[in-house]
Design a protein around this motif. Structure first.
Motif, PDB file in Angstrom:
ATOM      1  N   THR A  27       0.732  -1.292  -0.006  1.00  0.00           N
ATOM      2  CA  THR A  27       0.041  -0.076   0.135  1.00  0.00           C
ATOM      3  C   THR A  27       0.767   1.269  -0.062  1.00  0.00           C
ATOM      4  O   THR A  27       0.378   2.230  -0.564  1.00  0.00           O
ATOM      5  N   ASP A  28       2.103   1.090   0.567  1.00  0.00           N
ATOM      6  CA  ASP A  28       3.065   2.310   0.469  1.00  0.00           C
ATOM      7  C   ASP A  28       3.201   2.777  -0.898  1.00  0.00           C
ATOM      8  O   ASP A  28       3.473   3.679  -1.303  1.00  0.00           O
ATOM      9  N   ASP A  29       3.449   1.559  -1.772  1.00  0.00           N
ATOM     10  CA  ASP A  29       3.811   1.877  -3.115  1.00  0.00           C
ATOM     11  C   ASP A  29       2.666   2.370  -4.185  1.00  0.00           C
ATOM     12  O   ASP A  29       2.946   2.926  -5.038  1.00  0.00           O
ATOM     13  N   LEU A  30       1.408   2.118  -3.636  1.00  0.00           N
ATOM     14  CA  LEU A  30       0.325   2.464  -4.503  1.00  0.00           C
ATOM     15  C   LEU A  30       0.141   3.905  -3.968  1.00  0.00           C
ATOM     16  O   LEU A  30       0.307   4.336  -2.972  1.00  0.00           O
ATOM     17  N   GLU A  31      -0.365   4.661  -5.202  1.00  0.00           N
ATOM     18  CA  GLU A  31      -0.622   6.168  -5.103  1.00  0.00           C
ATOM     19  C   GLU A  31      -2.174   6.074  -4.752  1.00  0.00           C
ATOM     20  O   GLU A  31      -2.987   6.400  -5.419  1.00  0.00           O
ATOM     21  N   ILE A  32      -2.415   6.239  -3.461  1.00  0.00           N
ATOM     22  CA  ILE A  32      -3.854   6.487  -2.925  1.00  0.00           C
ATOM     23  C   ILE A  32      -3.713   7.661  -1.977  1.00  0.00           C
ATOM     24  O   ILE A  32      -3.059   7.723  -1.185  1.00  0.00           O
ATOM     25  N   ARG A  33      -4.603   8.523  -2.550  1.00  0.00           N
ATOM     26  CA  ARG A  33      -4.712   9.872  -1.950  1.00  0.00           C
ATOM     27  C   ARG A  33      -5.364   9.724  -0.450  1.00  0.00           C
ATOM     28  O   ARG A  33      -6.117   9.035  -0.428  1.00  0.00           O
ATOM     29  N   GLU A  34      -5.108  10.516   0.162  1.00  0.00           N
ATOM     30  CA  GLU A  34      -5.635  10.422   1.551  1.00  0.00           C
ATOM     31  C   GLU A  34      -6.744  11.404   1.728  1.00  0.00           C
ATOM     32  O   GLU A  34      -6.852  12.729   1.313  1.00  0.00           O
ATOM     33  N   LEU A  35      -7.902  10.971   2.238  1.00  0.00           N
ATOM     34  CA  LEU A  35      -9.146  11.696   2.368  1.00  0.00           C
ATOM     35  C   LEU A  35      -9.244  12.384   3.792  1.00  0.00           C
ATOM     36  O   LEU A  35      -8.975  11.667   4.778  1.00  0.00           O
ATOM     37  N   LYS A  36      -9.853  13.444   3.995  1.00  0.00           N
ATOM     38  CA  LYS A  36     -10.106  14.059   5.139  1.00  0.00           C
ATOM     39  C   LYS A  36     -11.705  13.478   5.570  1.00  0.00           C
ATOM     40  O   LYS A  36     -12.373  13.131   4.634  1.00  0.00           O
ATOM     41  N   ARG A  37     -11.972  13.515   6.987  1.00  0.00           N
ATOM     42  CA  ARG A  37     -13.248  13.124   7.203  1.00  0.00           C
ATOM     43  C   ARG A  37     -14.566  13.657   6.487  1.00  0.00           C
ATOM     44  O   ARG A  37     -15.584  12.817   6.169  1.00  0.00           O
ATOM     45  N   ASP A  38     -14.386  14.944   6.261  1.00  0.00           N
ATOM     46  CA  ASP A  38     -15.380  15.522   5.577  1.00  0.00           C
ATOM     47  C   ASP A  38     -15.735  15.204   4.153  1.00  0.00           C
ATOM     48  O   ASP A  38     -16.941  15.464   3.553  1.00  0.00           O
ATOM     49  N   GLN A  39     -14.811  14.515   3.528  1.00  0.00           N
ATOM     50  CA  GLN A  39     -15.057  13.934   2.036  1.00  0.00           C
ATOM     51  C   GLN A  39     -15.567  12.725   2.066  1.00  0.00           C
ATOM     52  O   GLN A  39     -15.631  12.248   0.984  1.00  0.00           O
ATOM     53  N   LEU A  40     -15.441  11.927   3.087  1.00  0.00           N
ATOM     54  CA  LEU A  40     -15.842  10.529   3.222  1.00  0.00           C
ATOM     55  C   LEU A  40     -17.322  10.522   3.041  1.00  0.00           C
ATOM     56  O   LEU A  40     -18.123   9.471   2.746  1.00  0.00           O
ATOM     57  N   GLY A  41     -18.033  11.553   3.518  1.00  0.00           N
ATOM     58  CA  GLY A  41     -19.629  11.505   3.507  1.00  0.00           C
ATOM     59  C   GLY A  41     -20.387  10.963   4.848  1.00  0.00           C
ATOM     60  O   GLY A  41     -19.321  10.838   6.076  1.00  0.00           O
ATOM     61  N   ARG A  42     -21.283  10.879   4.988  1.00  0.00           N
ATOM     62  CA  ARG A  42     -21.977  10.411   6.317  1.00  0.00           C
ATOM     63  C   ARG A  42     -22.074   9.191   6.325  1.00  0.00           C
ATOM     64  O   ARG A  42     -22.588   8.392   5.618  1.00  0.00           O
ATOM     65  N   GLY A  43     -21.893   8.585   7.534  1.00  0.00           N
ATOM     66  CA  GLY A  43     -21.848   7.243   8.104  1.00  0.00           C
ATOM     67  C   GLY A  43     -23.163   6.835   8.162  1.00  0.00           C
ATOM     68  O   GLY A  43     -24.145   7.698   8.604  1.00  0.00           O
ATOM     69  N   VAL A  44     -23.647   5.585   8.117  1.00  0.00           N
ATOM     70  CA  VAL A  44     -25.029   4.967   8.592  1.00  0.00           C
ATOM     71  C   VAL A  44     -24.994   4.119   9.777  1.00  0.00           C
ATOM     72  O   VAL A  44     -24.272   3.324   9.558  1.00  0.00           O
ATOM     73  N   ARG A  45     -25.757   4.484  10.726  1.00  0.00           N
ATOM     74  CA  ARG A  45     -25.576   3.537  11.982  1.00  0.00           C
ATOM     75  C   ARG A  45     -26.294   2.338  11.590  1.00  0.00           C
ATOM     76  O   ARG A  45     -27.644   2.196  11.235  1.00  0.00           O
ATOM     77  N   GLY A  46     -25.816   1.192  11.970  1.00  0.00           N
ATOM     78  CA  GLY A  46     -26.424  -0.175  11.673  1.00  0.00           C
ATOM     79  C   GLY A  46     -26.474  -0.737  10.485  1.00  0.00           C
ATOM     80  O   GLY A  46     -27.301  -1.586  10.082  1.00  0.00           O
ATOM     81  N   LYS A  47     -25.808  -0.054   9.624  1.00  0.00           N
ATOM     82  CA  LYS A  47     -25.732  -0.629   8.180  1.00  0.00           C
ATOM     83  C   LYS A  47     -25.538  -1.884   8.048  1.00  0.00           C
ATOM     84  O   LYS A  47     -26.345  -2.846   6.970  1.00  0.00           O
ATOM     85  N   TYR A  48     -24.641  -2.525   8.566  1.00  0.00           N
ATOM     86  CA  TYR A  48     -24.573  -4.035   8.505  1.00  0.00           C
ATOM     87  C   TYR A  48     -24.578  -4.823   9.627  1.00  0.00           C
ATOM     88  O   TYR A  48     -24.298  -5.921   9.757  1.00  0.00           O
ATOM     89  N   TYR A  49     -25.717  -4.098  10.607  1.00  0.00           N
ATOM     90  CA  TYR A  49     -26.193  -4.938  11.830  1.00  0.00           C
ATOM     91  C   TYR A  49     -26.693  -6.658  11.271  1.00  0.00           C
ATOM     92  O   TYR A  49     -26.365  -7.398  12.096  1.00  0.00           O
ATOM     93  N   ARG A  50     -27.703  -6.454  10.586  1.00  0.00           N
ATOM     94  CA  ARG A  50     -28.215  -7.588  10.204  1.00  0.00           C
ATOM     95  C   ARG A  50     -27.473  -8.614   9.471  1.00  0.00           C
ATOM     96  O   ARG A  50     -27.335  -9.692   9.813  1.00  0.00           O
TER      97      ARG A  50
END
Length: 104
Positions: A27-50
């Motif tokens: 992963t160090d060699d791959l060029e993956i840009r770092e995202l800030k929290r506000d760029q990720l969008g809003r999380g959904v509570r319980g999305k994978y609960y079931r």
């Protein structure tokens, strides 16, 4: 591996290891840009609960029980024996009840 240049009569010796070397997948060699929290969008509570509840069966044992049954295999063996005993006791109870009714 020998490589010749087209312009001049120069012969280069190139290491075969370098020529056959695979691309790195670190992963160090791959060029993956770092995202800030506000760029990720809003999380959904319980999305994978079931899905989680269907796919997992976690049981927390008391400390004294986990000492007696240190592995999941030991727990499964003990529970299988208990279940067989309970089924046998249920069958023998039914048989005893049927005998009492016929005798009366």
């Amino acid at each position: 591996m020998i490589r010749q240049s087209g312009r001049a009569a120069i012969v280069r010796i190139v290491s075969a290891r370098k020529a056959l070397k695979k691309a790195s997948t670190k992963t160090d060699d791959l060029e993956i840009r770092e995202l800030k929290r506000d760029q990720l969008g809003r999380g959904v509570r319980g999305k994978y609960y079931r899905r989680f509840m269907r796919g997992s069966n976690v049981v927390v044992l008391r400390p004294e029980i986990s000492k007696a049954f240190p592995t999941s295999e030991a727990v499964n063996d003990a529970l299988a024996r208990y279940l067989a005993f309970a089924r046998e006791a249920k069958v023998s109870t039914r048989r005893a009840g049927a005998r009492k009714r016929h005798a009366a």
